[in-house]
Design an enzyme around this catalytic site. Structure first.
Site, PDB file in Angstrom:
ATOM      1  N   GLU A 153       0.822  -1.215   0.000  1.00 43.29           N
ATOM      2  CA  GLU A 153       0.000   0.000   0.000  1.00 43.29           C
ATOM      3  C   GLU A 153       0.857   1.267   0.000  1.00 43.29           C
ATOM      4  O   GLU A 153       0.828   2.065   0.947  1.00 43.29           O
ATOM      5  CB  GLU A 153      -0.948   0.013   1.190  1.00 43.29           C
ATOM      6  N   GLU A 305      -6.342  -8.257  -0.025  1.00 40.58           N
ATOM      7  CA  GLU A 305      -6.678  -8.214   1.402  1.00 40.58           C
ATOM      8  C   GLU A 305      -8.149  -7.898   1.576  1.00 40.58           C
ATOM      9  O   GLU A 305      -8.699  -7.045   0.872  1.00 40.58           O
ATOM     10  CB  GLU A 305      -5.922  -7.084   2.117  1.00 40.58           C
TER      11      GLU A 305
HETATM   12  C1  GAL Z   1      -4.125  -2.751   5.073  1.00 39.37           C
HETATM   13  C2  GAL Z   1      -2.687  -3.186   5.255  1.00 39.37           C
HETATM   14  C3  GAL Z   1      -2.561  -4.364   6.187  1.00 39.37           C
HETATM   15  C4  GAL Z   1      -3.403  -4.152   7.403  1.00 39.37           C
HETATM   16  C5  GAL Z   1      -4.833  -3.929   6.978  1.00 39.37           C
HETATM   17  C6  GAL Z   1      -5.778  -3.724   8.134  1.00 39.37           C
HETATM   18  O1  GAL Z   1      -4.179  -1.396   4.833  1.00 39.37           O
HETATM   19  O2  GAL Z   1      -2.100  -3.478   4.014  1.00 39.37           O
HETATM   20  O3  GAL Z   1      -1.208  -4.523   6.537  1.00 39.37           O
HETATM   21  O4  GAL Z   1      -2.920  -3.056   8.105  1.00 39.37           O
HETATM   22  O5  GAL Z   1      -4.904  -2.784   6.195  1.00 39.37           O
HETATM   23  O6  GAL Z   1      -7.087  -3.495   7.675  1.00 39.37           O
END
Ligand code: GAL
Length: 655
Positions: A153, A305
């Site tokens: 990110e 994710e």
């Molecule tokens: C994303 C990030 C992850 C974790 C996640 C939590 O932004 O890539 O490492 O922090 O959010 O929602």
């Protein structure tokens, strides 16, 4: 170029970020057992492992990762290997303060969190390249390795001295001469003329409003610098493994990154998506991000994710009710995802995200979260071979551009109530609720494949984009355009007349006298509906074919909506139902058909390849008419003409 197909071999990639360094080795074996139980076929390793891999400058501790790579391979689980460069070890900031970014007010962003690196720091880039090189050399040939995940990110900005020098270099390359820069930035205003490149700053905090053209270029520069960091690491891993694909995970609709431009540099586009389970429009937000990611990928993409349960970064963090995780995961697959992954595999017991869910929550194996993850794994295994690699087709596209967003979001504008993502959401919602599948496109993309193009608002449009839109309409396309569009050129210079003359002519606008932004909650009456947010004092040219007027108030009788041929202009934001009706009419006239006629409210239908996905976003069962006989890949049943979907139920139908 390698693509996702090579990494997944006909299966939907299913798994998540795996951070075994947070756990003792016994847990790794337990993890593998549970991963197999859940049908996990992929883990992303190493995202935040820099301090573990390089505990002191130049040191290398690969033993633990060797063990894990082998363990994964022996268990038949593939690895998406991340470069750890988004969270430098504390020693780096301590020994090299030049690697730390500075906020616009000069404040240092210290270590102790994450993403505390300056994109412009030569020292940071040198260390990042070295660890990337060594990771790629060591694991490039490892049989568990499926693909690369660069950084995480990308989102930092930097206003420090090294960034200032890099910004000047970037500007020199863009403008060549100071005179050209002074002209583009309009520095005659407020005595800002530069007599030396050295005087130019990376948009640091001034006393009053910033120069908007400078801010716009600073945003472009920031996106480009981060992209340089990505490309540098990508090229290193590519050199070692030309056959493997490379990605970096986007945040959805992230302000700091021109994701159209970035997507061109990725083999596979991936995104992190966290709709709020309590948001009544959470599913539509998901659909929007999925549509945008698919459009950037121009094909299958990765959900890198999501959360199996609650996140920990909202004010109040709601868990996912039973069935919602499955529904939203299958929605992503319906809209083109070939990977369904999570942050993270096992919920942490320590650290800033210990209250963020994992695929295994603190409740463990018996917990509802893991039980639902297991069920999803089985579902994905059932549909994988039928769905991976197939395309989602859309006849309508929404236009979006980061440069227009950056330019249109500055201080000192007619209304700070106008929010670019909110407008994208409003227009996308209108199409989504009509059961239309929507792509996103850049205003300079070839639009000829679309029957209708919707443009909620693009404050800045380049000449090339304007030419593209004219060509699209003259070539037979239908264009529907929202307010405050084509106001500025690419230097954020207001175009004569307050809107590009060629577009005014296209829509049948003779004069745009004034913008009349509305206060929060204020409504303006138009014939047959109410507008919100904005209105415009427009005089139609005699050539407009149709107008819908404002009623009452200062704008009484003036056109709120104009049409000339296949070109529509909408000078306010109609309330949701009215916008839906308007866009439903326009798209229908352009020949765009909903995926399925007569869909009950709250049910989404998407076609992917030969499959029809039906998704019930309601908590109550619903009956859906689907003419013909189909095979439901999820239930294994045969469906004739009608199907009942339970709470948050999904069907994947094959003719
Ligand atoms: C994303 C990030 C992850 C974790 C996640 C939590 O932004 O890539 O490492 O922090 O959010 O929602």
């Amino acid at each position: 170029m390698p693509d996702l197909g090579a990494a997944i071999g006909g299966r939907i990639l299913f798994g998540g970020d795996y951070n075994p360094e947070q756990w003792p080795e016994e847990t790794w074996h337990e993890d593998v057992r549970l991963m197999k139980d859940a049908g996990v076929n992929s883990v992303t390793l190493g995202v935040f492992s820099w301090a573990k891999l390089e505990p002191h400058p130049g040191a290398r501790e690969f033993g633990w990762l060797d063990t894990l790579m082998d363990l994964m391979h022996d268990s038949g689980i593939g690895v998406v290997l991340a470069t750890p460069t988004s969270s430098p070890p504390p020693w780096m900031g301590r020994l090299h303060p030049d690697t730390l970014p500075r906020a616009e007010d000069g404040r240092t962003e210290w270590w102790g969190g994450r993403q505390h690196f300056s994109h412009s720091s030569a020292t940071y880039r040198r260390y990042a390249a070295a660890i990337t090189e060594d990771l790629a050399a060591r694991y490039g040939g490892h049989p568990a390795l499926r693909m690369w995940h660069i950084n995480n990110e990308y989102c930092t900005t930097d206003h420090g001295d090294e960034a200032a020098a890099a910004f000047r270099r970037w500007l020199r390359e863009k403008y060549g001469t100071l005179e050209a820069l002074n002209t583009a930035w309009g520095t005659a205003f407020w005595s800002q003329g530069y007599d030396s490149w050295d005087g130019i700053l990376p948009a640091r905090q001034p006393h009053y409003l910033k120069n908007p053209a400078q801010v716009l270029d600073f945003r472009r520069f920031t996106s480009d610098m981060l992209l340089e960091c990505y490309v540098a690491e990508r090229d290193i891993v590519r050199r070692h493994t030309p056959h493997l694909s490379v990605t970096t995970n986007f945040m959805p609709l992230w302000f700091g990154q021109d994701a159209w431009r970035w997507a061109e540099e990725e083999d596979v586009v991936s995104v992190d998506l966290y709709p709020d389970p309590r948001d009544p429009l959470g599913a539509q937000h998901g659909a929007l991000v999925q549509d945008m990611t698919r459009s950037q990928a121009r094909g299958p993409w990765m959900l890198m994710e999501q959360a199996a349960g609650p996140v920990n970064w909202r004010g109040v963090n709601h868990p996912k009710p039973r069935g919602l995780n499955r529904l939203w995961s299958l929605q992503a697959v319906a809209r083109g995802a070939d990977a369904v992954c999570y942050f993270q595999w096992r919920q942490s017991r320590q650290g800033a995200e210990k209250f963020h869910s994992g695929m295994i929550s603190h409740a463990g194996e018996e917990g509802r979260t893991f039980q639902e993850v297991k069920r999803l794994g089985a579902d994905l295994a059932r549909i994988g071979e039928h769905v991976t690699g197939t395309a989602v087709r859309a006849d309508v596209a929404i236009l979006h551009d980061w440069h227009a967003w950056w330019a249109g979001a500055q201080d000192g504008r007619p209304s700070s109530e106008v929010d670019h993502p909110a407008l994208l959401h409003a227009w996308h919602r209108a199409l989504w609720e009509s059961g239309l599948t929507t792509d996103f496109a850049h205003p300079e993309h070839d639009l000829s494949a679309y029957k209708c193009v919707a443009l909620p608002r693009l404050y800045l449009l380049t000449d090339a984009a304007i030419g593209n839109l004219l060509g699209y309409v003259h070539g037979g396309g239908t264009l529907v355009c929202g307010f405050h569009t084509a106001v500025a050129d690419e230097d954020d210079r207001v175009r004569p007349g307050g809107m590009d003359a060629r577009l005014r002519e296209l829509f049948g606008i003779r004069t745009l006298h004034e913008w009349w932004p509305l206060d929060a909650g204020e409504r303006v009456e138009c014939e047959g509906f109410h507008g919100t947010l904005w209105s415009e004092e427009i005089e139609a040219a005699g050539t407009a074919d149709e107008t819908i007027p404002y009623k009452g108030g200062e704008l009484d009788g003036l056109p709120a909506v104009l049409r000339r041929g296949r070109a529509w202009y909408v000078s306010t934001l109609p309330e949701p139902e009215a916008l839906r009706a308007l866009l439903a009419r326009i798209t229908a006239e352009a020949g765009v058909r909903p995926v399925l006629d007569g869909l009950p409210e709250g049910v989404e239908a998407v076609r992917r390849g030969a499959l029809l996905f039906l998704l019930n976003h309601r908590r109550d069962p619903v009956s859906v008419e689907v003419p013909g006989t189909h095979h439901d890949l999820l239930s294994g049943g045969t469906i004739s003409d009608r199907i009942t979907l339970g709470r948050y139920g999904t069907a994947v139908l094959r003719p």
